[in-house]
Design a protein around this motif. Structure first.
Motif, short mmCIF file in Angstrom:
data_model
loop_
_atom_site.label_atom_id
_atom_site.label_comp_id
_atom_site.label_asym_id
_atom_site.label_seq_id
_atom_site.Cartn_x
_atom_site.Cartn_y
_atom_site.Cartn_z
N TYR A 155 3.45 6.08 -5.59
CA TYR A 155 3.40 6.22 -7.05
C TYR A 155 2.01 6.59 -7.55
O TYR A 155 1.75 6.51 -8.75
N ASN A 156 1.13 6.96 -6.62
CA ASN A 156 -0.24 7.35 -6.97
C ASN A 156 -0.93 6.35 -7.87
O ASN A 156 -1.64 6.71 -8.80
N ASP A 214 0.82 -1.22 0.00
CA ASP A 214 0.00 0.00 0.00
C ASP A 214 0.85 1.27 0.00
O ASP A 214 0.53 2.24 -0.68
N LEU A 215 1.94 1.26 0.75
CA LEU A 215 2.84 2.43 0.78
C LEU A 215 3.46 2.68 -0.59
O LEU A 215 3.55 3.83 -1.04
N ILE A 216 3.87 1.61 -1.25
CA ILE A 216 4.47 1.75 -2.57
C ILE A 216 3.44 2.30 -3.56
O ILE A 216 3.73 3.22 -4.33
#
Length: 71
Positions: free
Chosen positions: A68-69, A62-64
């Motif tokens: 990167y939107n 989820d953070l990645i």
């Protein structure tokens, strides 16, 4: 999660929290589509350990995606 995504996250997680059995359990659930209890039986880990591993991988994923939107 794809296998490539999983492998990238595995490479980024610190080794001290990414033990081989935890990694295997998370991969069984997130990539192979197994149920948590199946991952427990295959790896010999307790349900809470499997749940924690899955949570670590999902959080990193989820953070990645957020970075990167692409969410």
């Amino acid at each position: 999660m794809t296998e490539i995504q999983f492998d990238v996250i595995a490479a980024l997680l610190p080794t001290r929290i990414n033990k081989p059995k935890s990694k295997e359990a998370a991969k069984l659930v997130l990539v192979d589509g197994k149920r948590n209890i199946e991952a427990c039986h295959i790896t010999g880990l307790k349900p809470n350990a499997v749940g924690n591993a899955i949570k670590r991988y999902k959080n990193a994923h989820d953070l990645i995606l957020t970075a990167y939107n692409d969410k």
